[in-house]
Design an enzyme around this catalytic site. Structure first.
Site, PDB file in Angstrom:
ATOM      1  CE1 TYR A 198      -6.138  -3.188   8.761  1.00  0.00           C
ATOM      2  CE2 TYR A 198      -5.258  -5.387   8.394  1.00  0.00           C
ATOM      3  CZ  TYR A 198      -5.422  -4.074   7.987  1.00  0.00           C
ATOM      4  OH  TYR A 198      -4.864  -3.653   6.797  1.00  0.00           O
ATOM      5  CG  ASN A 256     -17.320  25.800 -23.608  1.00  0.00           C
ATOM      6  OD1 ASN A 256     -18.321  26.321 -24.096  1.00  0.00           O
ATOM      7  ND2 ASN A 256     -16.437  25.121 -24.319  1.00  0.00           N
ATOM      8  CD  GLU A 259     -19.701  22.456 -18.831  1.00  0.00           C
ATOM      9  OE1 GLU A 259     -20.626  22.839 -19.533  1.00  0.00           O
ATOM     10  OE2 GLU A 259     -18.565  22.218 -19.294  1.00  0.00           O
ATOM     11  CE  LYS A 276      -4.105   2.783   4.260  1.00  0.00           C
ATOM     12  NZ  LYS A 276      -5.050   2.141   5.194  1.00  0.00           N
ATOM     13  CE  LYS A 323     -19.898  26.263 -26.788  1.00  0.00           C
ATOM     14  NZ  LYS A 323     -20.306  25.008 -27.300  1.00  0.00           N
ATOM     15  CD  GLN A 373      -3.140  -2.348   2.036  1.00  0.00           C
ATOM     16  OE1 GLN A 373      -2.396  -2.610   2.966  1.00  0.00           O
ATOM     17  NE2 GLN A 373      -2.966  -2.862   0.838  1.00  0.00           N
ATOM     18  CG  ASN A 410      -3.757  -4.705  12.843  1.00  0.00           C
ATOM     19  OD1 ASN A 410      -3.202  -4.594  11.752  1.00  0.00           O
ATOM     20  ND2 ASN A 410      -4.174  -5.874  13.316  1.00  0.00           N
ATOM     21  CB  SER A 466     -15.108  25.447 -28.658  1.00  0.00           C
ATOM     22  OG  SER A 466     -15.113  24.665 -29.820  1.00  0.00           O
ATOM     23  CB  THR A 511     -40.619  26.225  -8.463  1.00  0.00           C
ATOM     24  OG1 THR A 511     -41.722  26.760  -9.195  1.00  0.00           O
ATOM     25  CG2 THR A 511     -40.401  27.050  -7.199  1.00  0.00           C
ATOM     26  CG  HIS A 512     -41.832  22.809 -11.150  1.00  0.00           C
ATOM     27  ND1 HIS A 512     -42.004  21.493 -10.759  1.00  0.00           N
ATOM     28  CD2 HIS A 512     -42.527  23.548 -10.254  1.00  0.00           C
ATOM     29  CE1 HIS A 512     -42.778  21.452  -9.691  1.00  0.00           C
ATOM     30  NE2 HIS A 512     -43.107  22.690  -9.357  1.00  0.00           N
ATOM     31  CB  SER A 531      -0.941   0.004   1.216  1.00  0.00           C
ATOM     32  OG  SER A 531      -0.217  -0.212   2.413  1.00  0.00           O
TER      33      SER A 531
HETATM   34  N1  ARG Z   1      -1.140  -1.280   5.058  1.00  0.00           N
HETATM   35  C1  ARG Z   1      -2.070  -1.728   6.034  1.00  0.00           C
HETATM   36  C2  ARG Z   1      -3.372  -0.941   5.932  1.00  0.00           C
HETATM   37  O1  ARG Z   1      -3.347   0.102   5.374  1.00  0.00           O
HETATM   38  C3  ARG Z   1      -1.522  -1.542   7.393  1.00  0.00           C
HETATM   39  C4  ARG Z   1      -2.028  -2.490   8.399  1.00  0.00           C
HETATM   40  C5  ARG Z   1      -1.527  -3.845   8.121  1.00  0.00           C
HETATM   41  N2  ARG Z   1      -1.844  -4.776   9.135  1.00  0.00           N
HETATM   42  C6  ARG Z   1      -1.749  -6.092   8.971  1.00  0.00           C
HETATM   43  N3  ARG Z   1      -2.018  -6.834   9.951  1.00  0.00           N
HETATM   44  N4  ARG Z   1      -1.417  -6.592   7.827  1.00  0.00           N
HETATM   45  O2  ARG Z   1      -4.422  -1.367   6.363  1.00  0.00           O
END
Ligand code: ARG
Length: 461
Positions: A317, A285, A290, A325, A283, A322, A110, A277, A155-156, A22
């Site tokens: 966990y 825009n 948008e 994120k 144009k 993971q 964790n 454009s 409205t509408h 990760s």
């Molecule tokens: N990269 C992991 C995450 O973002 C970190 C935690 C990993 N923990 C484990 N027991 N493998 O969740």
């Protein structure tokens, strides 16, 4: 190098390693991981796992690392470490040898990732709050600048009753105020520190977790270790704050795209935030708006996908987590960008007063006021509604506005209409009539503006 090699005799498949790692996205937690590691080293000192000297050495190496990561991420991204927690630890071991290997005592990735992510959320939340505040301030300024400019209210998507441009601005200020309070609320709920929860069952070292939480700037320590490492409510809450706020921004974008259209031509956006454009030279825009409207979709998508990921996950966990994120980073970055861009667009928008007033005058937007006029003359509202409907139909057939009908023509419908009707049908009278709290009468707009200005000033200090 992985941190968990002892149990394994075979090497990880290259594809699996790429799939599992990760670092390419959680490098964004580097600052938080280092700060939490410094606090952890102090906690280890307090339970004599580290000596004074060892803690100082670890802390100083971590501070050096902090300077490095704040300066440049590339070093991290070039590494083959599994994640940011491994990367930080590997750096310490490289620099300090066996001492570096002591830092992970009593801690797990964790509780580490849970802590890092909350620290990140707090920092990002603060920046988002600022951005909401800035956009609000821009809208309030724009409202003040266009305090008396009349625009048609819809409205509408049909012209309904006249409002002022300032009233439109302040409508979005209300939404942003709610967004801000939702964000603050969620930030206050997430303000508990998971560090010291270990992998799931708590740490086996007698660490004062409350002191540790304070050290990291949290309000308190989490109460249950299982929940502490498995909880991602804050991720979902922040994403849902982002989603709802994006829905506000996308509605604002849609209004402005329409106001900016050739048909309405109520506003003009500056050259800085519009594009041309490649084919049609005429144009200009409204791309910024948008994109805001479009990007709301991906933020809603991230929220939906996180809810799916967490649904049915057993405690505590699981690696599924993971997946929290990338969506969170993307949703909050997108929200922040959109707030900033909206502010840039609004700071430089020009309102075409002649167009808006002309449009507000048309579309029989004064019909309700004619009905109210008859109510004042003793006609029950339902009956006056019916009568005015017939008058409007007559005017449409004649292709004239209500105020262009002669008194004689009015009188054909009811003798109650007198010469004073013409004043009632004027734009300014229509606005003036709406004096109740939250309405468009000039004194209400002034009151709302003053309140908003005061609120913003007060909050800044
Ligand atoms: N990269 C992991 C995450 O973002 C970190 C935690 C990993 N923990 C484990 N027991 N493998 O969740």
């Amino acid at each position: 190098m992985a941190l968990w090699g002892g149990r394994f005799s075979g090497k990880a498949d290259v594809k699996f390693k790429m799939f599992n790692d990760s670092l390419r996205f959680d490098y964004r937690l580097a600052e938080q991981d280092i700060i939490a590691s410094i606090a952890w080293s102090k906690a280890l000192l307090s339970v004599q796992v580290l000596s004074n000297d060892e803690q100082l050495k670890l802390e100083s190496a971590l501070q050096d690392l902090l300077v490095l990561v704040l300066h440049d991420n590339q070093e991290i991204l070039n590494s083959t470490a599994e994640d940011i927690h491994s990367w930080v630890e590997i750096q310490l071991i490289d620099k300090l040898g066996d001492l570096g290997k002591k830092l992970h005592t009593g801690r797990s990735r964790n509780d580490q990732v849970a802590t890092d992510l909350k620290l990140w959320c707090k920092k990002k939340g603060f920046a988002l709050r600022q951005e909401l505040q800035t956009l609000e301030a821009t809208l309030v300024k724009l409202a003040r600048l266009n305090q008396d400019v009349v625009i048609p209210g819809y409205t509408h998507l049909q012209r309904a009753q006249p409002v002022t441009f300032s009233h439109w601005c302040l409508a979005y200020v209300e939404m942003l105020e709610r967004d801000k309070s939702r964000l603050e609320n969620c930030l206050s709920r997430l303000d508990t520190c998971p560090l010291g929860s270990g992998a799931l069952a708590g740490t086996a070292y007698a660490i004062d977790r409350t002191a540790l939480a304070y050290d990291l700037g949290f309000k308190s320590a989490t109460r249950n270790s299982l929940d502490a490492v498995a909880d991602r409510d804050h991720v979902i809450e922040l994403m849902s704050c982002a989603a709802l706020s994006m829905s506000h921004l996308s509605r604002m974008a849609e209004d402005l795209i329409f106001y900016n259209s050739g048909e309405a031509a109520f506003v003009e956006m500056s050259d800085q935030v519009t594009s041309g454009s490649s084919l049609m030279p005429q144009k200009k825009n409204p791309d910024a708006m948008e994109l805001i409207r479009g990007k709301s979709g991906r933020v809603f998508g991230s929220l939906a996908s996180m809810l799916m990921t967490l649904k049915g996950l057993p405690l505590a966990y699981n690696k599924d987590m993971q997946e929290d994120k990338e969506g969170l980073f993307d949703a909050l970055d997108t929200w922040q960008d959109c707030l900033a861009i909206a502010s840039i667009v609004l700071a430089d928008i020009k309102v075409n007063v002649e167009r808006t007033e002309k449009a507000a005058q048309g579309g029989y937007a004064n019909a309700t006021d004619l009905a109210d006029y008859l109510v004042k003359k003793g006609v029950p509202f339902r009956a006056s509604h019916q009568m005015v409907g017939e008058i409007v139909l007559f005017a449409i057939q004649k292709s004239v506005a209500l105020e262009d009908l002669t008194l004689l023509e009015f009188k054909k419908f009811t003798p109650l209409i007198e010469n004073d009707v013409y004043i009632v049908l004027m734009l300014q009278s229509i606005l003036n009539a709406r004096k109740a709290l939250g309405g468009v009468a000039p004194e209400q707009i002034e009151f709302a503006l003053k309140e908003a200005e005061h609120r913003l000033l007060h909050e800044k200090s």
